[in-house]
Write a protein that holds these residues in place. Structure first.
Motif, PDB file in Angstrom:
ATOM      1  N   VAL A   7      -8.490  -0.632   2.937  1.00  0.00           N
ATOM      2  CA  VAL A   7      -8.299   0.780   3.247  1.00  0.00           C
ATOM      3  C   VAL A   7      -6.806   1.100   3.144  1.00  0.00           C
ATOM      4  CG1 VAL A   7      -8.573   2.571   4.997  1.00  0.00           C
ATOM      5  CG2 VAL A   7     -10.281   0.744   4.794  1.00  0.00           C
ATOM      6  N   TYR A   8      -6.499   2.181   2.445  1.00  0.00           N
ATOM      7  CA  TYR A   8      -5.113   2.594   2.210  1.00  0.00           C
ATOM      8  C   TYR A   8      -4.797   3.860   2.994  1.00  0.00           C
ATOM      9  CZ  TYR A   8      -5.548  -0.726  -1.565  1.00  0.00           C
ATOM     10  OH  TYR A   8      -5.757  -1.887  -2.281  1.00  0.00           O
ATOM     11  N   ARG A   9      -3.516   4.053   3.289  1.00  0.00           N
ATOM     12  CA  ARG A   9      -3.074   5.244   4.013  1.00  0.00           C
ATOM     13  C   ARG A   9      -3.206   6.506   3.164  1.00  0.00           C
ATOM     14  NH1 ARG A   9      -0.805   3.179   8.522  1.00  0.00           N
ATOM     15  NH2 ARG A   9       0.306   1.223   8.310  1.00  0.00           N
ATOM     16  N   SER A  10      -3.104   6.354   1.846  1.00  0.00           N
ATOM     17  CA  SER A  10      -3.198   7.501   0.945  1.00  0.00           C
ATOM     18  C   SER A  10      -3.885   7.061  -0.344  1.00  0.00           C
ATOM     19  CB  SER A  10      -1.801   8.054   0.633  1.00  0.00           C
ATOM     20  OG  SER A  10      -1.090   7.148  -0.178  1.00  0.00           O
ATOM     21  N   ALA A  11      -4.070   7.998  -1.249  1.00  0.00           N
ATOM     22  CA  ALA A  11      -4.695   7.691  -2.534  1.00  0.00           C
ATOM     23  C   ALA A  11      -3.786   6.842  -3.414  1.00  0.00           C
ATOM     24  CB  ALA A  11      -5.067   8.979  -3.258  1.00  0.00           C
ATOM     25  N   ASP A  12      -2.520   6.712  -3.053  1.00  0.00           N
ATOM     26  CA  ASP A  12      -1.571   5.893  -3.808  1.00  0.00           C
ATOM     27  C   ASP A  12      -1.790   4.426  -3.433  1.00  0.00           C
ATOM     28  OD1 ASP A  12       0.491   4.730  -5.169  1.00  0.00           O
ATOM     29  OD2 ASP A  12       2.080   5.629  -3.961  1.00  0.00           O
ATOM     30  N   LYS A  13      -2.613   3.745  -4.199  1.00  0.00           N
ATOM     31  CA  LYS A  13      -2.957   2.366  -3.889  1.00  0.00           C
ATOM     32  C   LYS A  13      -1.836   1.387  -4.245  1.00  0.00           C
ATOM     33  CE  LYS A  13      -7.839   3.199  -4.155  1.00  0.00           C
ATOM     34  NZ  LYS A  13      -8.980   3.213  -5.023  1.00  0.00           N
ATOM     35  N   ASN A  14      -0.677   1.920  -4.639  1.00  0.00           N
ATOM     36  CA  ASN A  14       0.485   1.052  -4.850  1.00  0.00           C
ATOM     37  C   ASN A  14       1.075   0.618  -3.519  1.00  0.00           C
ATOM     38  OD1 ASN A  14       0.359   1.159  -7.671  1.00  0.00           O
ATOM     39  ND2 ASN A  14       1.457   3.103  -7.704  1.00  0.00           N
ATOM     40  N   GLU A  15       0.772   1.383  -2.476  1.00  0.00           N
ATOM     41  CA  GLU A  15       1.194   1.003  -1.127  1.00  0.00           C
ATOM     42  C   GLU A  15       0.313  -0.159  -0.669  1.00  0.00           C
ATOM     43  OE1 GLU A  15       0.822   4.232   1.598  1.00  0.00           O
ATOM     44  OE2 GLU A  15       1.577   5.676   0.155  1.00  0.00           O
ATOM     45  N   PHE A  57     -12.431   8.960  -0.797  1.00  0.00           N
ATOM     46  CA  PHE A  57     -12.906   8.171  -1.938  1.00  0.00           C
ATOM     47  C   PHE A  57     -11.783   7.447  -2.672  1.00  0.00           C
ATOM     48  CE2 PHE A  57     -17.076  10.764  -2.655  1.00  0.00           C
ATOM     49  CZ  PHE A  57     -17.596  10.209  -1.507  1.00  0.00           C
ATOM     50  N   ASP A  58     -10.583   8.007  -2.684  1.00  0.00           N
ATOM     51  CA  ASP A  58      -9.446   7.371  -3.352  1.00  0.00           C
ATOM     52  C   ASP A  58      -8.622   6.508  -2.402  1.00  0.00           C
ATOM     53  OD1 ASP A  58     -10.092   8.598  -5.735  1.00  0.00           O
ATOM     54  OD2 ASP A  58      -8.751  10.299  -5.408  1.00  0.00           O
ATOM     55  N   ARG A  59      -9.069   6.354  -1.167  1.00  0.00           N
ATOM     56  CA  ARG A  59      -8.284   5.621  -0.172  1.00  0.00           C
ATOM     57  C   ARG A  59      -8.845   4.259   0.177  1.00  0.00           C
ATOM     58  NH1 ARG A  59      -7.771   8.478   4.931  1.00  0.00           N
ATOM     59  NH2 ARG A  59      -6.412   6.714   5.362  1.00  0.00           N
ATOM     60  N   TYR A  60      -9.833   3.789  -0.548  1.00  0.00           N
ATOM     61  CA  TYR A  60     -10.363   2.450  -0.291  1.00  0.00           C
ATOM     62  C   TYR A  60     -10.875   1.851  -1.584  1.00  0.00           C
ATOM     63  CZ  TYR A  60     -15.065   4.511  -0.379  1.00  0.00           C
ATOM     64  OH  TYR A  60     -16.203   5.162  -0.754  1.00  0.00           O
ATOM     65  N   GLU A  61     -11.021   0.522  -1.552  1.00  0.00           N
ATOM     66  CA  GLU A  61     -11.621  -0.175  -2.682  1.00  0.00           C
ATOM     67  C   GLU A  61     -12.297  -1.438  -2.175  1.00  0.00           C
ATOM     68  OE1 GLU A  61      -8.752  -1.382  -5.585  1.00  0.00           O
ATOM     69  OE2 GLU A  61      -7.421  -2.241  -4.082  1.00  0.00           O
ATOM     70  N   GLU A  62     -13.373  -1.800  -2.828  1.00  0.00           N
ATOM     71  CA  GLU A  62     -14.052  -3.044  -2.507  1.00  0.00           C
ATOM     72  C   GLU A  62     -13.204  -4.192  -3.037  1.00  0.00           C
ATOM     73  OE1 GLU A  62     -18.253  -5.300  -3.485  1.00  0.00           O
ATOM     74  OE2 GLU A  62     -18.198  -3.113  -3.600  1.00  0.00           O
TER      75      GLU A  62
END
Length: 94
Positions: A7-15, A57-62
């Motif tokens: 889970v990410y803080r924002s849609a920017d998965k570079n963080e 939807f843009d803030r997480y990934e499996e």
């Protein structure tokens, strides 16, 4: 089968990922790392609300289990619970 979500803080998965969910989607179970309490909590409702919200939807990934273990150590400062422990928590609902 367990599924792991970063889970990410924002849609920017570079963080770096900020949270992690461990789920048994087929049976509606989830452990969520709660940074406020510093503990893994059995909270399928929170996980499902987050994952089902279109704004997230843009803030997480499996992620694969190995990647989840690395993330969990970084995020929690400790080891991710093993599958036996996770299953026991799911069965007890705690």
């Amino acid at each position: 089968m367990l599924t792991y979500y970063a889970v990410y803080r924002s849609a920017d998965k570079n963080e770096p990922a900020a949270g992690i969910f461990i789920m048994d989607v087929a049976h509606g179970h989830a452990l969520v790392w709660n940074h406020r309490s510093g503990a893994w909590l059995y909270d399928p409702g929170a996980a499902l609300r987050f994952l089902d919200d279109y704004r997230n939807f843009d803030r997480y990934e499996e992620v694969e289990e190995g990647a989840a273990r690395v993330l969990a150590e970084r995020i929690t400062g400790g080891a991710m619970p093993g599958e036996d422990h996770v299953r026991a928590r799911f069965e007890s609902g705690r």
